[in-house]
Structure formats: structure tokens, C-alpha cells
Design a protein around this motif. Structure first.
Motif, PDB file in Angstrom:
ATOM      1  N   SER A   1     -87.764 -75.793  36.600  1.00  0.00           N
ATOM      2  CA  SER A   1     -86.409 -76.117  35.800  1.00  0.00           C
ATOM      3  C   SER A   1     -86.659 -76.779  34.586  1.00  0.00           C
ATOM      4  CB  SER A   1     -85.342 -76.464  36.784  1.00  0.00           C
ATOM      5  OG  SER A   1     -85.845 -77.498  37.264  1.00  0.00           O
ATOM      6  N   SER A   2     -87.328 -77.819  34.851  1.00  0.00           N
ATOM      7  CA  SER A   2     -87.430 -78.884  33.635  1.00  0.00           C
ATOM      8  C   SER A   2     -88.291 -78.303  32.558  1.00  0.00           C
ATOM      9  CB  SER A   2     -87.627 -80.198  33.919  1.00  0.00           C
ATOM     10  OG  SER A   2     -89.017 -80.042  34.555  1.00  0.00           O
TER      11      SER A   2
ATOM     12  N   SER B   1     -85.502 -72.369  39.176  1.00  0.00           N
ATOM     13  CA  SER B   1     -85.706 -73.742  39.708  1.00  0.00           C
ATOM     14  C   SER B   1     -86.874 -74.519  39.856  1.00  0.00           C
ATOM     15  CB  SER B   1     -84.711 -73.908  41.076  1.00  0.00           C
ATOM     16  OG  SER B   1     -85.188 -73.044  41.968  1.00  0.00           O
TER      17      SER B   1
ATOM     18  N   ASN C   1     -84.884 -69.169  29.874  1.00  0.00           N
ATOM     19  CA  ASN C   1     -83.764 -68.887  30.407  1.00  0.00           C
ATOM     20  C   ASN C   1     -83.572 -67.922  31.690  1.00  0.00           C
ATOM     21  OD1 ASN C   1     -82.149 -70.918  28.971  1.00  0.00           O
ATOM     22  ND2 ASN C   1     -82.071 -69.478  27.623  1.00  0.00           N
TER      23      ASN C   1
ATOM     24  N   GLN D   1     -86.550 -75.410  30.812  1.00  0.00           N
ATOM     25  CA  GLN D   1     -85.396 -75.874  29.889  1.00  0.00           C
ATOM     26  C   GLN D   1     -86.177 -76.327  28.618  1.00  0.00           C
ATOM     27  OE1 GLN D   1     -83.229 -78.938  31.837  1.00  0.00           O
ATOM     28  NE2 GLN D   1     -81.585 -78.958  30.393  1.00  0.00           N
TER      29      GLN D   1
ATOM     30  N   ASP E   1     -84.459 -67.731  41.005  1.00  0.00           N
ATOM     31  CA  ASP E   1     -84.260 -68.354  39.784  1.00  0.00           C
ATOM     32  C   ASP E   1     -85.509 -69.318  39.135  1.00  0.00           C
ATOM     33  OD1 ASP E   1     -84.394 -70.589  41.396  1.00  0.00           O
ATOM     34  OD2 ASP E   1     -82.282 -70.735  41.690  1.00  0.00           O
TER      35      ASP E   1
END
Lengths: 458, 316
Positions: free
Chosen positions: A352-353, A349, A361, A356, A347
Motif C-alpha cells: 500500500s505505501s 494492501s 491505484n 501510494q 487489493d
């Protein structure tokens, strides 16, 4: 003096120029007067603290502000006074010349800094955090070397791109240096790095308080700045070098930064690896833009570059290659490493920030985003070269800055309702083909025109 | 003939807006003094900077005493002294300090720069103002310090770009004498100047540049490499007779004899004779000398002719 002349004539020249008996007396005299003045206005029990702050600001003003000006003038004066060719034909050598410029041109500043530094260190035990202050004292010295080195590097860069015979003013470099110092200190303030608290940072599992970290960074980057000056001086003296030190700097940055992102007690972490490559990619991109806008880019240089490449004369190629050209493969290397490292994970992760905040995505979107960035970089560099290869190239870099502002800020805000964002910056809202495709098409179009232009002038 | 001191082959030099040197080729022998002449913008300064390995051409090869300016620039720098047209000196230093700095920065660490420094000071006559700050010197004094700095490492090749510009007549005369002296010491010199009459005083060769092309490169008629030899023009009052050449050749010091339209030109070896001695010996040998004068080349005329010829060849 003969001994110094034999060891380093450049230092000897600056000693003649900078250290007259009057000046040697004036510096401690003025500092003594200032100390006396500060002591008279300080309250009881505040004496040492006042002396400490006075010496700190003394180092900042004499060492940083004044010293940075003298460091850039060490190069620019040689150009302006037409003495640089004597130096280029001399037998001094790049290392001695680097040291001569770095410590000779600023010798009077170092004299003042040394006096202030002694006061700073003597008064440190009487402050609230003596250990941190002593570390700060050492950090200041290494940071001073780094800042002086940056000024010399910038002056060399500027001088190379200004046509011979044009008088170069040091204001631009000096203001740039001050701006850089302000940005750096603002960043430090934002992250509370000037507060004398017990925040500790882990670097390869070693717990460091931020003063130690600052000292470590100042030593490391101070050394790299001196190395950069040395290599630039070698280039000025026409030594032919491969970009091995630039590659070493790239590797150093990776190793240095990876240590901060590595979770405690671990020697390998996939997420930290991805993050480090990503940070390095962004850093290298920033460098590519900064160098591309500041280095010389004339047609003749590119003719030499292409001729050397065609003949497989790689020594000559690297001698004529601007640093921004050399930095592109390194940026690509870091970028593809970050992307590959991201792709092998399940993924997003690891980022992640960031994902985002960029509305990324999926891994496919991340890959498309990456290619969109490459497309825009390609487009921008193509436009920059087109401007430089045009007939009206006098203010090409300034024009490029305007174009960048228009392309990344003005046009996107004007065309907000038309949903044309992917044309102007990486944007995920119109799907993957638009995200990666449009910037790549833009880049291809710009490079097509560039190739046509090059065909005419080469 | 040995390898030339300066060899230039197929040289092209580009500026972003123009090609400054086009297919330049020439060779210069050791110990010669070459006058580099041409109008403004013809490429003289670019050529000198390329020879000094300070500017890199886009094509071609330059060898200075066997060293390639492209791959061995540092070695070339040790062979070359270069005084540019608009040169700078460290104005805040005294002449002594400046030359000391130049000596220590140009001479390899193992060698004591002292003797070279003394020699440069002696040759250029700057000893009388060694303690003056450079910023206070007159143009002529400054030029002499510049030349001292350029020759301080005893280079094999000396390149001078407009060294006489802005100098008063006395300083120009001193400069001419210095050129002759340095040429006599075996230095290979290229001097670019607009003052052609003065170049003729000491130059042995002329290299003419026009629009980046070498228009002509040849020995200047009647001159030799440097002053130990001199061409004299001689006119005799009576018909000299068939044995005249052998009578003349019998006089000590004569190197060559040429006859041109009833006038004779003799090349004298000034190491073994002098002009006055030769004249006296000629008269004693019964030659009725009516005129006896040194051959002075009119470089201006030769330059104009060269350029005219070049323009003719370029006219379609």
C-alpha cells in the motif's frame, strides 16, 4: 614454514612478505604508545571507556581502511606486476587461493586487529552495555571478512575488464569500498541501528535485538562474500561452473528477508510473500545495473556466448556468461513472482505505501508499472550493449552513466510541461497504454538497432 | 609416429578489433624445439597464451599431450611451463623464497617439491644468487629465475616468449645451452624470438606466423631434434669415386649421407662418435677431406623466403 608452504603456499608467501620481526614488534609498540597516550589524557574513571573506543577505532583504521586497501591490492598487484598468470597456472586451487588472498594479504592487518580486538573485548565489561559491545566485537570480525571479500571481488571484476598491460590503480575500488561503508553506516544511523537501545526485531518469530541481528547478518553475508570470492577465483582458474551458487544466494536472500516480513507467529503470509519477492526483484535489478556497468562486455565474449548457446554447450555458455546476464532471469523470476502474488490478492494492501507513493491505484496499473520497469531495463541494457559494440567503446560505461542521468533526470525535467514523463520513467498519469507501451516500444527500437549492429560485427 | 605432443586444429582467435589467429593448424612432435617466428603483431604471443590455456580462442581445438585447453585447462597447466615476454616475479621475495613458492604451488601436494626445486636451480644456474631479493637482480639473472619457475614442475611442454630479449651475449649463450639441455631431456619446446640466428643454434623446427596465418611449419634443414645428432658438411679434394658412399658409411657414427652439388652432408650420432673422431677416421680411410664444418641453417633467410612465398600466394 615448509608445513605452511605445503598447506597453502599463498599464505606462506604473504607471511614472508608481511611479517618481518620489525613489523611484528612495531604494531604492538605503536598500539601500546597510543593506549598510554589515551590513558594520560583520559579523566579518572574513563580509562576503560577510552581504551574501548581507541581499540574500536583501531579495528576500523587497521582492519577496515588499511585492510580493505590491502585486500584489493592482493589482486591488483598480481595484475600490475604480471604475476597473476603464474597463479592461474598454479596448482594451488581456488579455495586455498581465496583463503590466501583473504587472510594472507591482510595478515598484518589481522595481527593489528587481533591486538585491538583483545583490548576491545577486555574493556567491554566496563562500558554501559557490555553484552551489546561484546556482540559488536564479534560483528566487527565477520564484517571485516565481508568487506575484505567485497574488495577482492571488486578487484577481480575491475581487473577482468581492463585490457592486459594497463596498470590498474586500487584507488577506485578503495574509494568505492569506503563509499559503500559510509552508505551502510548512514543507513544504520538513519534506522538508529547504532543506538544501544532494546529495539527488538522478529525473524521467523524469534525475537532478536538489533546487535544479534547485525551479528547474524554479518556472519551470513560474510560467508556469502567468501563464497563469492571462491567462485570468482574458480572462474579465474578456468573451472566451469553452473550458476548454482548464484541461485542459492537468491534463495538465501528470499528466505532471510522473508523472515523479517513475516508477521509474528505465522509461517505463511501472502502479503509478506509479495513484499519479499518485490524487495528481491528490486535488489536483483540493482545488481543487474551495477554488474552490467562494471563487468567486461566485449564483442568477443558475446560471440563466444552466442556460439556456445547455439551449439547447446551450456558449460561453455555459463563459463563466458557475465553475472549480470545470469542475474536477469532471477530478477524476472522475482518480479513475476511478486506480480503473481499481488494479482491473487483482492487489493494492493500488501504494497500500500509503495503503491501510494508511485500513484498506483489498481492491480492493472501495478501490472502495467511492472512491465514499464521491464521495458526501461531492457532499453537501458540495450543502449549499454550498443555503446560497447560501437567503434568508440573506450568509455562506454561512463557514457552510459551520462545517458542514464539524461534519460531519467535531465529530459524529464526539461519536458515537464509536455507531459512526456512515461517516455522517461514509469508514470501512471497518461493511462495504462502509455505507462507500459512506451517503454516497451523504446526497448524494441533499441534492440532492433542492437540486432542490426550485432549482425554487422558478429 | 605416436600422437603429437601439441595438436592445433582450425584455430581462430579474436580480439575486439581484429582476428589475431586465422585457421591455424599444426602438430608438434615430442622432444622437438620449435622456433616460432613472425613479425610483431603476427599472433605469436596470442598463440603461446592459447597453447598455455590462458586465453581461449573463439574456434578450434588445442590438445597438449592429449589434454584439451578448452575443457581441461588445469590438466594443461600441469603439462606446460610458460615464460611470457613481460613476465613478473615477486620482487620482494628472495630467489630461494620465490622458487620455493613456485615449487609448492605447482607441484601436487603428495609429491615432495624438494628434488624438482634442486633440479630447476641446478639447470638454470641460479644457485649463486639464491639469497638475493628478486628486485635487485639483473635482467639476465631474472630471466634465469623465470625459466627456473617455468620448468620447476618438469613440464612436458615449455613455451618461451622472447626469452632472449634484453639479454647480454653471455646470457644468450647460456640460454641456448639450457634449451639444448632441456630438449635433450625430452621436453617439447616452443621458443618465440626475433633473434633468428640464435634460434637456429638449437631449434629443430620452424613455425612461421604472418598476419595470424601459419605460413610455414617444417623441420629446419640440416638440423635434428637436438644435439645428440648433427649434420656436417664435407668437401673432398679429389674425385671421390663410386665406392665413396660405402667407404664413408663404414665409418662408425654415421647416420645419414646426402650428396648436394658435389658436397656431401653427413649426419653424425654424437652419442657414438664426435666430430673430431669422425674426421680422423675419414682421413685414415683415405678420404681427402678439404672442408669439414657443421651445417648451420640461416634461419633468417629461410624465414624471409617463407614470408615472401606467403605474400606471393596472397597476391591476386
Amino acid at each position: 614454514m615448509k608445513g605452511i608452504l605445503r598447506t597453502n603456499p599463498e599464505i606462506a608467501r604473504y607471511l614472508w612478505l608481511e611479517l618481518s620481526p620489525q613489523r611484528l614488534i612495531a604494531m604492538p609498540g605503536i598500539l601500546a604508545l597510543l593506549v598510554f597516550f589515551v590513558l594520560t589524557i583520559s579523566g579518572e574513571g574513563e580509562y576503560w571507556n577510552s581504551v574501548h573506543y581507541l581499540s574500536f577505532y583501531g579495528i576500523i583504521i587497521i582492519g577496515f581502511l588499511w585492510g580493505m586497501k590491502n585486500a584489493s591490492d592482493a589482486i591488483l598487484d598480481e595484475y600490475n606486476e604480471k604475476t597473476w598468470d603464474w597463479q592461474r597456472m598454479s596448482n594451488i586451487g581456488p579455495w586455498k587461493l581465496t583463503l590466501g588472498k583473504l587472510f594472507g594479504a591482510t595478515v598484518y592487518n589481522w595481527y593489528g586487529v587481533l591486538l585491538c580486538w583483545i583490548l576491545f573485548m577486555f574493556s567491554a565489561p566496563y562500558t554501559e552495555a557490555p553484552k551489546a559491545e561484546i556482540q559488536t566485537g564479534f560483528t566487527l570480525l565477520f564484517a571485516l571478512v565481508a568487506f575484505h571479500g567485497i574488495m577482492i571481488l571488486s578487484a577481480l571484476l575491475l581487473a577482468r575488464r581492463i585490457p592486459s598491460g594497463t596498470r590498474i590503480r586500487s584507488n577506485r575500488i578503495f574509494l568505492g569500498g569506503i563509499l559503500f561503508a559510509i552508505i551502510l553506516s548512514t543507513l544504520f544511523s538513519l534506522f538508529n541501528l547504532f543506538q544501544k537501545t532494546s529495539i527488538s526485531i522478529t525473524w521467523y518469530g524469534i525475537s532478536l535485538n538489533y546487535n544479534s541481528l547485525l551479528l547474524l547478518a554479518a556472519v551470513a553475508y560474510g560467508a556469502w562474500t567468501v563464497a563469492g570470492c571462491y567462485r570468482s577465483m574458480r572462474a579465474e582458474l578456468q573451472y566451469t561452473d553452473l550458476p548454482d551458487w548464484w541461485l542459492a544466494f537468491f534463495v538465501f536472500n528470499f528466505v532471510f528477508q522473508y523472515g523479517f516480513l513475516l508477521p509474528n507467529g505465522m509461517v505463511f503470509d501472502q502479503a509478506a510473500l509479495t513484499q519479499t519477492f518485490l524487495v528481491l526483484f528490486l535488489e536483483m535489478l540493482l545488481l543487474v545495473y551495477m554488474l552490467a556497468l562494471s563487468e567486461q562486455k566485449d564483442i568477443v565474449q558475446f560471440r563466444k556466448l552466442t556460439a556456445s548457446f547455439r551449439k547447446r554447450h551450456f558449460n561453455s555458455f555459463f563459463r563466458h556468461a557475465p553475472l549480470w546476464v545470469v542475474s536477469i532471469p532471477l530478477a524476472l523470476l522475482a518480479g513475476f513472482a511478486a506480480l503473481s502474488s499481488l494479482m491473487v490478492r483482492d487489493d494492493l494492501s500488501a504494497i500500500s505505501s509503495l503503491a501510494q507513493s508511485l500513484s498506483v491505484n489498481s492491480k492493472a496499473e501495478a501490472a502495467a508499472y511492472f512491465f514499464a520497469v521491464l521495458g526501461f531495463v531492457g532499453r537501458d541494457l540495450g543502449i549499454l550493449l550498443l555503446l560497447h559494440f560501437s567503434d568508440r567503446r573506450k568509455r562506454a560505461d561512463a557514457t552510459m552513466l551520462v545517458y542514464l542521468a539524461v534519460l531519467y533526470f535531465v529530459l524529464p525535467s526539461l519536458s515537464k510541461d509536455l507531459r512526456l514523463a512515461p517516455l522517461f520513467h514509469p508514470d501512471t498519469s497518461r493511462g495504462l497504454p502509455a505507462l507500459a507501451g512506451l517503454p516497451l516500444v523504446e526497448a524494441v527500437v533499441v534492440w532492433y538497432f542492437l540486432a542490426r549492429r550485432w549482425g554487422k560485427i558478429a | 609416429m605416436g600422437a603429437p605432443m601439441i595438436s592445433v586444429k582450425d584455430l581462430d582467435f579474436d580480439y575486439p578489433d581484429k582476428r589475431a589467429l586465422i585457421d591455424v593448424c599444426f602438430f608438434i612432435e615430442k622432444g622437438t624445439i620449435t622456433a616460432l617466428v613472425g613479425p610483431n603483431g603476427s599472433g605469436k604471443t596470442t598463440l603461446l597464451r592459447s597453447l598455455a590455456a590462458l586465453a581461449s580462442p573463439i574456434r578450434g581445438e588445442i590438445l597438449i599431450n592429449g589434454f584439451d585447453t578448452a575443457s581441461q585447462p588445469q590438466e594443461v597447466h600441469s603439462q606446460v611451463g610458460f615464460l611470457q615476454d613481460l613476465f613478473g616475479l615477486y620482487d620482494a621475495l628472495t630467489v630461494q623464497q620465490c622458487l620455493q613458492f613456485m615449487a609448492y604451488s605447482r607441484i601436487h601436494g603428495n609429491h615432495d617439491p624438494g628434488p624438482a626445486l634442486e633440479k630447476a636451480i641446478g639447470s638454470t644456474g641460479v644457485s649463486s644468487f639464491l639469497d638475493k631479493p628478486i628486485g635487485t637482480l639483473s635482467r639476465g639473472m631474472r630471466q634465469r629465475v623465470g625459466i627456473a619457475a617455468a620448468i620447476i614442475h618438469n613440464p612436458a611442454v615449455l613455451l618461451l616468449d622472447e626469452p632472449a630479449s634484453g639479454l647480454d651475449p653471455e646470457a644468450r649463450y647460456e640460454l641456448s645451452r639450457l634449451m639444448v639441455q632441456l630438449g635433450g631431456e625430452g621436453m617439447t619446446i616452443i621458443v618465440s624470438s626475433h633473434i633468428l640466428a640464435e634460434l637456429a643454434d638449437y631449434s629443430s623446427h620452424m613455425l612461421v606466423l604472418q598476419d595470424g596465418h601459419v605460413v610455414e611449419h617444417r623441420k629446419i634443414a640440416g638440423t635434428s631434434s637436438f644435439r645428440p645428432e648433427v649434420w656436417m658438411d664435407m668437401v673432398v679434394a679429389e674425385s671421390p669415386g663410386p665406392d665413396f658412399p660405402s667407404r664413408l658409411r663404414a665409418i662408425p657414427g654415421i647416420l645419414e649421407l646426402e650428396e648436394k652439388e658435389g658436397r656431401f652432408q653427413v649426419k653424425l650420432d654424437l652419442n657414438t662418435t664426435s666430430k673430431a673422431t669422425f674426421l680422423r677416421e675419414s682421413v685414415l680411410a683415405g678420404i681427402a677431406v678439404a672442408e669439414f664444418a657443421e651445417v648451420r641453417t640461416n634461419l633468417q633467410d629461410e624465414y624471409i623466403k617463407s614470408v615472401a612465398r606467403f605474400k606471393q600466394t596472397r597476391t591476386p
